[in-house]
Design an enzyme around this catalytic site. Sequence first.
Site, PDB file in Angstrom:
ATOM      1  N   GLY A 147       0.819  -1.212   0.000  1.00 25.26           N
ATOM      2  CA  GLY A 147       0.000   0.000   0.000  1.00 25.26           C
ATOM      3  C   GLY A 147       0.851   1.259   0.000  1.00 25.26           C
ATOM      4  N   HIS A 199       9.334  38.263   5.275  1.00 29.46           N
ATOM      5  CA  HIS A 199      10.489  37.808   4.513  1.00 29.46           C
ATOM      6  C   HIS A 199      11.697  37.670   5.449  1.00 29.46           C
ATOM      7  CE1 HIS A 199      13.357  37.340   1.268  1.00 29.46           C
ATOM      8  NE2 HIS A 199      14.138  38.209   1.901  1.00 29.46           N
ATOM      9  N   ARG A 209      -8.046   1.326   6.548  1.00 26.34           N
ATOM     10  CA  ARG A 209      -8.601   1.001   7.861  1.00 26.34           C
ATOM     11  C   ARG A 209     -10.114   0.834   7.719  1.00 26.34           C
ATOM     12  NH1 ARG A 209      -5.319   1.826  12.211  1.00 26.34           N
ATOM     13  NH2 ARG A 209      -7.043   2.482  13.565  1.00 26.34           N
ATOM     14  N   GLU A 238       2.073  -1.348  -4.594  1.00 25.71           N
ATOM     15  CA  GLU A 238       0.793  -0.633  -4.657  1.00 25.71           C
ATOM     16  C   GLU A 238      -0.033  -1.194  -5.809  1.00 25.71           C
ATOM     17  OE1 GLU A 238      -1.123   1.913  -3.089  1.00 25.71           O
ATOM     18  OE2 GLU A 238      -2.429   1.342  -4.740  1.00 25.71           O
TER      19      GLU A 238
HETATM   20  P1  FAD Z   1      -9.873   6.382  17.295  1.00 20.42           P
HETATM   21  O1  FAD Z   1      -8.720   7.268  17.462  1.00 20.42           O
HETATM   22  O2  FAD Z   1      -9.662   5.063  16.654  1.00 20.42           O
HETATM   23  O3  FAD Z   1     -10.466   6.177  18.748  1.00 20.42           O
HETATM   24  C1  FAD Z   1     -11.558   5.340  18.996  1.00 20.42           C
HETATM   25  C2  FAD Z   1     -11.519   4.945  20.456  1.00 20.42           C
HETATM   26  O4  FAD Z   1     -12.726   4.278  20.783  1.00 20.42           O
HETATM   27  C3  FAD Z   1     -10.390   3.975  20.786  1.00 20.42           C
HETATM   28  O5  FAD Z   1      -9.677   4.452  21.894  1.00 20.42           O
HETATM   29  C4  FAD Z   1     -11.115   2.671  21.098  1.00 20.42           C
HETATM   30  O6  FAD Z   1     -10.454   1.894  22.088  1.00 20.42           O
HETATM   31  C5  FAD Z   1     -12.435   3.195  21.634  1.00 20.42           C
HETATM   32  N1  FAD Z   1     -13.534   2.257  21.530  1.00 20.42           N
HETATM   33  C6  FAD Z   1     -13.961   1.587  20.435  1.00 20.42           C
HETATM   34  N2  FAD Z   1     -15.037   0.844  20.725  1.00 20.42           N
HETATM   35  C7  FAD Z   1     -15.294   1.055  22.042  1.00 20.42           C
HETATM   36  C8  FAD Z   1     -16.280   0.560  22.939  1.00 20.42           C
HETATM   37  N3  FAD Z   1     -17.220  -0.299  22.516  1.00 20.42           N
HETATM   38  N4  FAD Z   1     -16.240   0.964  24.229  1.00 20.42           N
HETATM   39  C9  FAD Z   1     -15.274   1.824  24.657  1.00 20.42           C
HETATM   40  N5  FAD Z   1     -14.327   2.308  23.864  1.00 20.42           N
HETATM   41  C10 FAD Z   1     -14.350   1.941  22.573  1.00 20.42           C
HETATM   42  N6  FAD Z   1      -4.660  11.200  11.272  1.00 20.42           N
HETATM   43  C11 FAD Z   1      -4.278  12.498  11.140  1.00 20.42           C
HETATM   44  O7  FAD Z   1      -5.135  13.378  11.060  1.00 20.42           O
HETATM   45  N7  FAD Z   1      -2.951  12.841  11.114  1.00 20.42           N
HETATM   46  C12 FAD Z   1      -1.975  11.920  11.204  1.00 20.42           C
HETATM   47  O8  FAD Z   1      -0.799  12.263  11.181  1.00 20.42           O
HETATM   48  C13 FAD Z   1      -2.340  10.556  11.332  1.00 20.42           C
HETATM   49  N8  FAD Z   1      -1.398   9.596  11.439  1.00 20.42           N
HETATM   50  C14 FAD Z   1      -1.770   8.291  11.597  1.00 20.42           C
HETATM   51  C15 FAD Z   1      -0.788   7.328  11.660  1.00 20.42           C
HETATM   52  C16 FAD Z   1      -1.124   5.993  11.823  1.00 20.42           C
HETATM   53  C17 FAD Z   1      -0.029   4.952  11.906  1.00 20.42           C
HETATM   54  C18 FAD Z   1      -2.490   5.632  11.931  1.00 20.42           C
HETATM   55  C19 FAD Z   1      -2.880   4.196  12.146  1.00 20.42           C
HETATM   56  C20 FAD Z   1      -3.494   6.579  11.841  1.00 20.42           C
HETATM   57  C21 FAD Z   1      -3.143   7.929  11.669  1.00 20.42           C
HETATM   58  N9  FAD Z   1      -4.096   8.930  11.533  1.00 20.42           N
HETATM   59  C22 FAD Z   1      -3.713  10.234  11.373  1.00 20.42           C
HETATM   60  C23 FAD Z   1      -5.536   8.626  11.578  1.00 20.42           C
HETATM   61  C24 FAD Z   1      -6.112   8.970  12.981  1.00 20.42           C
HETATM   62  O9  FAD Z   1      -5.401   8.239  13.953  1.00 20.42           O
HETATM   63  C25 FAD Z   1      -7.592   8.653  13.042  1.00 20.42           C
HETATM   64  O10 FAD Z   1      -8.262   9.301  11.980  1.00 20.42           O
HETATM   65  C26 FAD Z   1      -8.175   9.129  14.353  1.00 20.42           C
HETATM   66  O11 FAD Z   1      -7.549   8.514  15.448  1.00 20.42           O
HETATM   67  C27 FAD Z   1      -9.684   8.844  14.398  1.00 20.42           C
HETATM   68  O12 FAD Z   1     -10.196   9.281  15.610  1.00 20.42           O
HETATM   69  P2  FAD Z   1     -11.483   8.589  16.258  1.00 20.42           P
HETATM   70  O13 FAD Z   1     -11.704   9.273  17.559  1.00 20.42           O
HETATM   71  O14 FAD Z   1     -12.576   8.544  15.280  1.00 20.42           O
HETATM   72  O15 FAD Z   1     -11.058   7.067  16.490  1.00 20.42           O
HETATM   73  P1  NAD Z   2      -4.759   4.443   2.462  1.00 18.67           P
HETATM   74  O1  NAD Z   2      -6.154   4.300   2.044  1.00 18.67           O
HETATM   75  O2  NAD Z   2      -4.162   5.805   2.603  1.00 18.67           O
HETATM   76  O3  NAD Z   2      -3.798   3.646   1.461  1.00 18.67           O
HETATM   77  C1  NAD Z   2      -3.951   2.297   1.217  1.00 18.67           C
HETATM   78  C2  NAD Z   2      -3.282   1.979  -0.105  1.00 18.67           C
HETATM   79  O4  NAD Z   2      -3.210   0.573  -0.221  1.00 18.67           O
HETATM   80  C3  NAD Z   2      -4.055   2.485  -1.316  1.00 18.67           C
HETATM   81  O5  NAD Z   2      -3.201   3.203  -2.163  1.00 18.67           O
HETATM   82  C4  NAD Z   2      -4.569   1.214  -1.965  1.00 18.67           C
HETATM   83  O6  NAD Z   2      -4.670   1.301  -3.372  1.00 18.67           O
HETATM   84  C5  NAD Z   2      -3.513   0.214  -1.561  1.00 18.67           C
HETATM   85  N1  NAD Z   2      -3.976  -1.177  -1.552  1.00 18.67           N
HETATM   86  C6  NAD Z   2      -5.159  -1.653  -1.091  1.00 18.67           C
HETATM   87  N2  NAD Z   2      -5.195  -2.999  -1.229  1.00 18.67           N
HETATM   88  C7  NAD Z   2      -4.010  -3.368  -1.773  1.00 18.67           C
HETATM   89  C8  NAD Z   2      -3.440  -4.624  -2.150  1.00 18.67           C
HETATM   90  N3  NAD Z   2      -4.112  -5.756  -1.965  1.00 18.67           N
HETATM   91  N4  NAD Z   2      -2.191  -4.636  -2.666  1.00 18.67           N
HETATM   92  C9  NAD Z   2      -1.495  -3.475  -2.835  1.00 18.67           C
HETATM   93  N5  NAD Z   2      -2.005  -2.266  -2.506  1.00 18.67           N
HETATM   94  C10 NAD Z   2      -3.232  -2.211  -1.980  1.00 18.67           C
HETATM   95  O7  NAD Z   2      -4.658   3.629   3.837  1.00 18.67           O
HETATM   96  P2  NAD Z   2      -3.530   3.579   4.938  1.00 18.67           P
HETATM   97  O8  NAD Z   2      -2.250   4.093   4.426  1.00 18.67           O
HETATM   98  O9  NAD Z   2      -3.602   2.206   5.499  1.00 18.67           O
HETATM   99  O10 NAD Z   2      -4.074   4.593   6.005  1.00 18.67           O
HETATM  100  C11 NAD Z   2      -5.351   4.369   6.629  1.00 18.67           C
HETATM  101  C12 NAD Z   2      -5.990   5.653   7.044  1.00 18.67           C
HETATM  102  O11 NAD Z   2      -5.264   6.260   8.081  1.00 18.67           O
HETATM  103  C13 NAD Z   2      -6.052   6.623   5.886  1.00 18.67           C
HETATM  104  O12 NAD Z   2      -7.413   6.855   5.598  1.00 18.67           O
HETATM  105  C14 NAD Z   2      -5.426   7.874   6.367  1.00 18.67           C
HETATM  106  O13 NAD Z   2      -6.260   8.979   6.209  1.00 18.67           O
HETATM  107  C15 NAD Z   2      -5.183   7.649   7.859  1.00 18.67           C
HETATM  108  N6  NAD Z   2      -3.810   8.125   8.132  1.00 18.67           N
HETATM  109  C16 NAD Z   2      -3.566   9.465   8.030  1.00 18.67           C
HETATM  110  C17 NAD Z   2      -2.283   9.922   8.213  1.00 18.67           C
HETATM  111  C18 NAD Z   2      -2.019  11.391   8.076  1.00 18.67           C
HETATM  112  O14 NAD Z   2      -2.981  12.157   8.106  1.00 18.67           O
HETATM  113  N7  NAD Z   2      -0.771  11.826   7.956  1.00 18.67           N
HETATM  114  C19 NAD Z   2      -1.234   9.058   8.484  1.00 18.67           C
HETATM  115  C20 NAD Z   2      -1.527   7.707   8.553  1.00 18.67           C
HETATM  116  C21 NAD Z   2      -2.818   7.255   8.381  1.00 18.67           C
END
Ligand code: FAD
Ligand code: NAD
Length: 479
Positions: free
Chosen positions: A188, A451, A279, A211
């Site tokens: 991906g 600047h 996700r 990808e």
């Molecule tokens: P979450 O952060 O997933 O929180 C949901 C919470 O609900 C969790 O704590 C979970 O335990 C809890 N929960 C679920 N079900 C229950 C239940 N039944 N009872 C009690 N608790 C429960 N986004 C950005 O904008 N910028 C970034 O740089 C960025 N980097 C990322 C990097 C990575 C590696 C990953 C994986 C994601 C990244 N994201 C980034 C995406 C971002 O983390 C999510 O979009 C964001 O956390 C979503 O917020 P949320 O509150 O909807 O859900």
């Molecule tokens: P993504 O949707 O950004 O990228 C997934 C990629 O995997 C796509 O390009 C897709 O074409 C490819 N893909 C899917 N199935 C595949 C396969 N079988 N083989 C090869 N390629 C395949 O998803 P992500 O990178 O996992 O991130 C998940 C979410 O977390 C995103 O929606 C993103 O917004 C959020 N996130 C945000 C940040 C940030 O804001 N900086 C950082 C990390 C994650």
Amino acid sequence: MADKFDVIVIGAGPGGYVAAIRAAQMGLKTACVEKWVNKEGKTVHGGTCLNVGCIPSKALLETSHKFVEARDHYAEIGIEVGEPKPNIEKMLAFKNSVINKNVGGISALFKANGVTAIDGTGKVVSSKEVEVTDHDGNSQTYSADNIVIAAGSVPVEIPPTPLTDDLIVTSTGALEFTEVPKRLGVIGAGVIGLELGSVWNRLGSEVTVLEAMDSFLPMVDTAVAKETQKLLKKQGLDIKLGARVTGSEVKDNEVVVKYADADGDQEMTFDKLIVCVGRRPYTKGVVADGVGVELDERGFIFVDDQCRTNVPGVYAIGDCVRGPMLAHKASEEGVMVADIIAGHKAEVNYDAIPSVIYTSPEVAWVGMTEQDAKAKGVEVKTGSFPFSANGRALANNAPEGMAKIIADAETDRILGVHIVSQHAGELIAQGVIAMEFGSSAEDLALTCYAHPSTSEAIHEAALAVDGHAIHMANRKKRK
Ligand code: FAD
Ligand code: NAD
């Protein structure tokens, strides 16, 4: 029946904890239920973002970036440090300390704002009741006039690459590698793949990104995406487009990945494999069957523009509903829903939500791409400016990248801003504010910028919309 609340929020990620704090600030009696426990068995707030997402990934991106600066670029500017060595144990300890500070901050904010934190798994059992099962299996039911579901998301898994304990992992595992894998495979080329691929590439891994799609970053303006691809390739990321993963085999502590591309069936061997193919909403079991909250076939909760589900008094926000999976989008929805429950008018401007990929340089954008505009039949004019012509970028030894502004051809209103550059994630706020205020490109062009600053590239791109950039060969004569 235990306590009664005005609002119960399920989930304390950036959607849920922000909703809970805002609701409490509005004078509503608020509780927030969270089930996440850390390795020490303690309930932690902050969700994916603080524990395994935005914050830890940025800590590793920053440390690995500093390492590359020291290794490859300090000497260029006259700083001799010898051969730097990454200390992965210390980097992970730094990352964990950053997580702990952030997570502790949320608990403190809950206390300061009077939010009741309830530990355990929440389930909506009626439109006005949440059952919470604690970590020992004991259940208690709380009632509330309003319920906000902010359950978040989890990584998508795919059949060809079943996860293992430590060889085939998701982003969560890739934040915990205790040594630098020699050969790292990434499935991906999305946001996670590029960010975590960059981290380990900088620390010494040979990184191959597979990808499935033929295009690179299709959501980004084509000119900016092309520039980004070129820069990442130069850094050593081998991004194979049109490579569909078909299978994998784990043997002798290695992973053999099979994939198909335009040349037929292929195979590559890696020491670690990160699966980051998107996700999915984490909504299974969050609502009892009889309540009637509608979900789509992928598990997203159906909501309207104001995050109302089809059941009155039940709202859903963040990653578990439609829209980009971004922390700031989740938080904005949290604020909106709390304000609505408190009786105020509120909305989110979904057209002005910024996105950032924290590679180096960073990629950031808001609004339409030129290709979107074309597809929608919107006539646009554009202005671009390279950072190689920006004095501050040259002084920063970071001249890579470009800024591009897309404006309506007739009204000059800014429809999109796309940037690849050092700190693009900070610069994009200018585009977001401009779009929020309905600015024209000329409004930015007539604004005085400090600047030297890299922001001047945005100014120049705005000037370039009408062909009048100062530090670039002009295309048009002023009338
Ligand atoms: P979450 O952060 O997933 O929180 C949901 C919470 O609900 C969790 O704590 C979970 O335990 C809890 N929960 C679920 N079900 C229950 C239940 N039944 N009872 C009690 N608790 C429960 N986004 C950005 O904008 N910028 C970034 O740089 C960025 N980097 C990322 C990097 C990575 C590696 C990953 C994986 C994601 C990244 N994201 C980034 C995406 C971002 O983390 C999510 O979009 C964001 O956390 C979503 O917020 P949320 O509150 O909807 O859900
Ligand atoms: P993504 O949707 O950004 O990228 C997934 C990629 O995997 C796509 O390009 C897709 O074409 C490819 N893909 C899917 N199935 C595949 C396969 N079988 N083989 C090869 N390629 C395949 O998803 P992500 O990178 O996992 O991130 C998940 C979410 O977390 C995103 O929606 C993103 O917004 C959020 N996130 C945000 C940040 C940030 O804001 N900086 C950082 C990390 C994650």
